[in-house]
Design a protein around this motif. Structure first.
Motif, PDB file in Angstrom:
ATOM      1  N   THR A 123     -41.853  42.891 -23.772  1.00  0.00           N
ATOM      2  CA  THR A 123     -42.580  41.776 -24.378  1.00  0.00           C
ATOM      3  C   THR A 123     -43.381  41.083 -23.294  1.00  0.00           C
ATOM      4  O   THR A 123     -42.951  40.999 -22.141  1.00  0.00           O
ATOM      5  CB  THR A 123     -41.632  40.766 -25.039  1.00  0.00           C
ATOM      6  OG1 THR A 123     -40.751  40.223 -24.051  1.00  0.00           O
ATOM      7  CG2 THR A 123     -40.816  41.420 -26.147  1.00  0.00           C
ATOM      8  N   ILE A 124     -44.569  40.577 -23.673  1.00  0.00           N
ATOM      9  CA  ILE A 124     -45.412  39.879 -22.712  1.00  0.00           C
ATOM     10  C   ILE A 124     -46.168  38.772 -23.411  1.00  0.00           C
ATOM     11  O   ILE A 124     -46.615  38.910 -24.562  1.00  0.00           O
ATOM     12  CB  ILE A 124     -46.404  40.846 -22.028  1.00  0.00           C
ATOM     13  CG1 ILE A 124     -47.216  40.099 -20.957  1.00  0.00           C
ATOM     14  CG2 ILE A 124     -47.299  41.547 -23.032  1.00  0.00           C
ATOM     15  CD1 ILE A 124     -48.077  40.991 -20.087  1.00  0.00           C
ATOM     16  N   ILE A 125     -46.295  37.643 -22.723  1.00  0.00           N
ATOM     17  CA  ILE A 125     -47.152  36.557 -23.166  1.00  0.00           C
ATOM     18  C   ILE A 125     -47.803  35.953 -21.932  1.00  0.00           C
ATOM     19  O   ILE A 125     -47.162  35.813 -20.889  1.00  0.00           O
ATOM     20  CB  ILE A 125     -46.362  35.484 -23.968  1.00  0.00           C
ATOM     21  CG1 ILE A 125     -47.326  34.432 -24.515  1.00  0.00           C
ATOM     22  CG2 ILE A 125     -45.243  34.862 -23.147  1.00  0.00           C
ATOM     23  CD1 ILE A 125     -46.687  33.492 -25.526  1.00  0.00           C
ATOM     24  N   THR A 126     -49.074  35.668 -22.037  1.00  0.00           N
ATOM     25  CA  THR A 126     -49.818  35.125 -20.905  1.00  0.00           C
ATOM     26  C   THR A 126     -50.594  33.899 -21.349  1.00  0.00           C
ATOM     27  O   THR A 126     -50.832  33.683 -22.544  1.00  0.00           O
ATOM     28  CB  THR A 126     -50.804  36.165 -20.336  1.00  0.00           C
ATOM     29  OG1 THR A 126     -51.791  36.480 -21.347  1.00  0.00           O
ATOM     30  CG2 THR A 126     -50.094  37.427 -19.905  1.00  0.00           C
ATOM     31  N   GLY A 127     -50.980  33.092 -20.374  1.00  0.00           N
ATOM     32  CA  GLY A 127     -51.774  31.905 -20.679  1.00  0.00           C
ATOM     33  C   GLY A 127     -52.439  31.360 -19.439  1.00  0.00           C
ATOM     34  O   GLY A 127     -52.064  31.690 -18.313  1.00  0.00           O
TER      35      GLY A 127
END
Length: 793
Positions: A479-483
């Motif tokens: 899983t990956i989330i970036t900002g």
């Protein structure tokens, strides 16, 4: 083709003509008395190294001490076919026989290792972060060349390295204390204190062995700052220990629980810079600077921490003519790479049109890795003198790897909103902290099941045939989330990679005579594929997005290795050699995605390695022992890879060279000993030549893959000034000398001089944002003078 045919012919000629000897059991026993036999466990059972039917090297504790090796990179220079790509403290990549895909960096945790690393029976491999274990109280370091997937699994497609420690001794009180003091590059002091003790608790039933060590590393890199010079910024320390208990409640059962702890702390990195956005010869509103040897520029101090805990339990149960072994292991690692990213962030700010005050904001990139691994192996092996020998078992592992990145840059949101419009920073934050233009949370779970087996049959007194294989089943959930302004952003993304298959191995060993044994092998290896992280689309220029935007995932890498070798020992002389050819399918290659400040991995359909390696050791005169080892290697791409625009990548076309491995490597050492009053004196010298290398495939064509100019108008520079960057890693030679005395009371004193001629070896090429923000090299340790005292009891 002529070059390849000539190399194969040379291999065959040497293998057929070498005057070497095999040994029967009686001569082996005699050799053990004289210290000429090395027992290894490369086949999951104790065997004489010379009887292993494939290419293997074992550097004993004496070898390591004599050479002055202090880490795995030092050991690699003495082992034919083994190369280490140094990317900073605690960060290295290992390649064997040229099977290498280029530089893997901190923000690619989904890329798997190509060489498996074990501490005794416990797997401790981790891509990029090869454990930098202390070498004190080791019995030996084994290097198993060629794919070892049958007995050691996925991470061993190129080979396997095993740290073998001294085990608790049930009937002897023994130990050693070692102290070292050294001076690095004339001006920085390093030192260490290490100790080991073995105590039987109940004779022949239980014993404990404890090891502890502390090392202070001297630095040798000076950092220029806006406020002056900070000397020796890459100093650091390593401390830890091992505690093992062996219990033998009955003659047929041995139980060994153990705990290993180590922490490495470095105050900086061995980075020698050639260009920095803030320190280069082209600026006019800032002082122009030409960075020199062993210099870098910093706006913030850097740091590396690696805390490792390993707990394992090995149980051996003898069952008549078989032995049952259970290996349970748990490891936990917490790694922090904190580096000055001011040039990286500043280069983006120049592209975005920020004022100089925004470009100059100090920026700190913090990469953290939290890894926990559980493995269980259960195997049954023959334990008799039969012509038929076998081992089979099962393996399970569960790996949790959490990787985060933060880029705290105080004040950045204010400049973002002022230049790009009010509310921009908050709009792209995606729930991450303010004033951090890049953030990423990346979590992995990798679960593996495997069943393996290998059997050998002594067809005649001269011929032994072996066959084995491993069935594996992997599943990786990511899983990956970036900002942040630099990131792709978007919702949480989940990807699944799954793979299963079977890797076989076939070996034959033939005693041509009492003096010559010929071995042949065909073995397959594999490496799990994965998914690339999203490109930092906000940073990519149009050309780089077109080139790199089409690569999302990468497939499993597989290979077949074919080798022909010989092994023997004749009196005081040993000569081992092997010729090999490796055919690689879907080689996983890593490239820097230029202005995107991203790295991507993809598959090269076909590649190969071809080479010859040799090792010779012996006593050529009374008191004089010598050793020579080396390798000649061709490692090349066999098929082109096209970028997103349909153009072949520079460095990834037929005939182009594979990265990070030298075409020629050789080492030699000589030790002379003579009797003196109350002991024995010695002189030792080692010579190591490492051929030229490249860090990434495109580095062999820098004019096509690196910016010709900085491209960044800042501080009076126009951005058109030529960088003239040459990323090639030149060949180098190292000479080490030592002298000392071994006294009769088990006290030894050694004086040493490492890197006698103060060579500055280039170990890997370092680039930020494709070279637009910063370029440089990781470099090796300069001349070091020291003294070591050891006292055994």
């Amino acid at each position: 083709m002529l070059r390849r045919a000539g190399l194969l012919a040379g291999c065959a000629a040497v293998l057929s003509a070498a005057p070497v000897a095999a040994q029967d059991s009686e001569s082996v026993a005699e050799a053990e008395v004289s210290g000429n036999v090395i027992i290894v466990t490369a086949t999951k059972r104790d065997e004489d190294l010379q009887d292993i039917p494939f290419s293997i090297n074992a550097q004993t504790a004496e070898d390591i001490q004599r050479s002055g090796a202090v880490n795995l990179e030092d050991v690699s220079r003495l082992v034919a076919g083994l190369s280490i790509q140094n990317l900073g403290p605690g960060q290295s990549q290992v390649a064997i026989r040229g099977v290498s895909a280029g530089q893997i960096v901190r923000d690619q945790p989904g890329v798997k290792e190509q060489v498996g690393v074990y501490l005794d029976e416990s797997v401790i491999s981790l891509s990029l972060f090869t454990p930098d274990l202390d070498l004190f109280d080791l019995n030996r370091v084994e290097t198993l060349r060629g794919p070892q997937g049958t007995l050691f699994g996925s991470g061993s497609i190129g080979g396997t390295i095993r740290y073998i420690t001294n085990q608790p001794n049930l009937d002897t009180v023994e130990g050693m204390i070692e102290a070292d003091l050294n001076l690095v590059d004339v001006d920085d002091i390093g030192y260490s204190l290490k100790g080991a003790v073995n105590v039987p608790l109940v004779e022949d039933v239980a014993a404990i062995r404890a090891v502890g060590y502390y090392t202070q590393f001297g630095g040798f890199i000076n950092a220029l700052t806006d406020d002056g010079i900070i000397e020796d910024v890459n100093s650091g320390e390593r401390y830890g220990g091992r505690l093992a208990l062996t219990v033998k409640p009955v003659e047929t059962v041995t139980i060994t629980p153990r705990i290993v702890y180590q922490e490495i702390i470095s105050d900086g990195f061995n980075r020698q810079e050639t260009f920095n956005l803030f320190a280069n010869p082209f600026t006019t509103t800032r002082p122009p600077i030409q960075l020199g040897e062993r210099e870098q520029f910093l706006r913030l101090r850097e740091e590396f921490r690696d805390e490792t805990l390993i707990a394992d339990l090995v149980v051996d149960v003898e069952l008549g003519g078989t032995i049952l072994t259970s290996v349970t292991s748990y490891s936990d690692r917490e790694i922090l790479v904190s580096r000055d990213a001011s040039a990286l962030t500043g280069s983006v700010s120049v592209d975005l049109g920020f004022p100089d005050a925004g470009v100059l904001l100090p920026s700190n990139l913090q990469d953290t890795t939290d890894l926990s691994t559980f493995t269980q192996e259960l195997r049954l092996a023959s334990n008799n003198d039969s012509r038929f020998q076998w081992v089979f078992g099962g393996f399970y592992s569960d790996i949790e790897r959490d990787y985060t990145q933060r880029l705290p840059t105080p004040g950045y949101d204010g400049f973002t909103d002022a230049v790009l419009g009010a509310g921009t920073a908050a709009a792209v934050a995606n729930g991450f902290p303010a004033d951090s233009p890049f953030n990423s949370d990346l979590d992995f779970n990798i679960e593996q099941y495997a069943v393996f087996g290998e059997a050998s049959y002594e067809v005649t007194d001269r011929l032994t045939l072996t066959a084995g294989g491993r069935y594996y089943d992997f599943e990786e959930d990511r899983t990956i989330i970036t900002g942040g302004l630099f990131a792709a952003g978007g919702p949480l993304q989940e990807d699944v990679t799954a793979s299963d298959g079977f890797t076989p191995r076939f070996l034959a060993s033939f005693d041509v005579s009492e003096n010559v044994t010929i071995n042949a092998q065909a073995a397959q290896g594999f490496r799990l594929g994965g998914v690339n992280d999203p490109l930092n689309t906000g940073l990519c220029d149009a050309a780089d997005f077109a080139i790199f935007g089409g690569f999302q995932d990468f497939d499993d890498e597989t290979l077949w290795n074919y080798e022909l070798g010989l092994k023997s020992q004749f009196g005081a002389f040993t000569f081992n050699a092997a010729g090999f050819y490796t055919e690689i399918d879907d080689l996983q290659v890593t490239l820097d995605a230029g202005s995107c400040s991203s790295r991507i991995s993809f598959n090269v359909p076909e590649a190969h390695t071809l080479g010859f390696e040799w090792e010779f050791a012996g006593q050529v005169a009374p008191g004089l022992d010598i050793g020579i080892s080396g390798s000649v290697l061709e490692a090349e791409i066999d098929s082109a890879v096209l970028d997103g625009a349909g153009t072949p990548f520079p460095g990834l076309q037929p005939g182009d060279r594979l990265p990070s491995v030298p075409e020629f490597q050789v080492s030699a050492d000589a030790t002379y000993r003579w009797d003196v009053a109350f002991g024995e004196a010695f002189l030792n010298g080692t010579f190591q030549h490492v051929g030229d290398r490249i860090t990434q495939p495109g580095d062999q064509f820098p004019e096509l893959t690196l910016p010709a100019t900085s491209g960044l108008p800042f501080a009076g520079a126009t951005g058109l000034e030529p960088l003239n960057t040459d990323p090639a890693l030149d060949s180098y030679e190292l000479v080490n000398l030592s002298a000392g005395i071994d006294l009769e009371n088990e006290l030894s004193i050694t004086v040493y001089l490492r890197n006698v001629f103060d060579v500055n070896p280039l170990l890997s090429f370092d680039r930020e944002r494709g070279g637009r923000a910063r370029t440089g090299f990781r470099v090796g340790q300069p001349r070091t003078l020291g003294v070591t005292l050891r006292k055994g009891f």
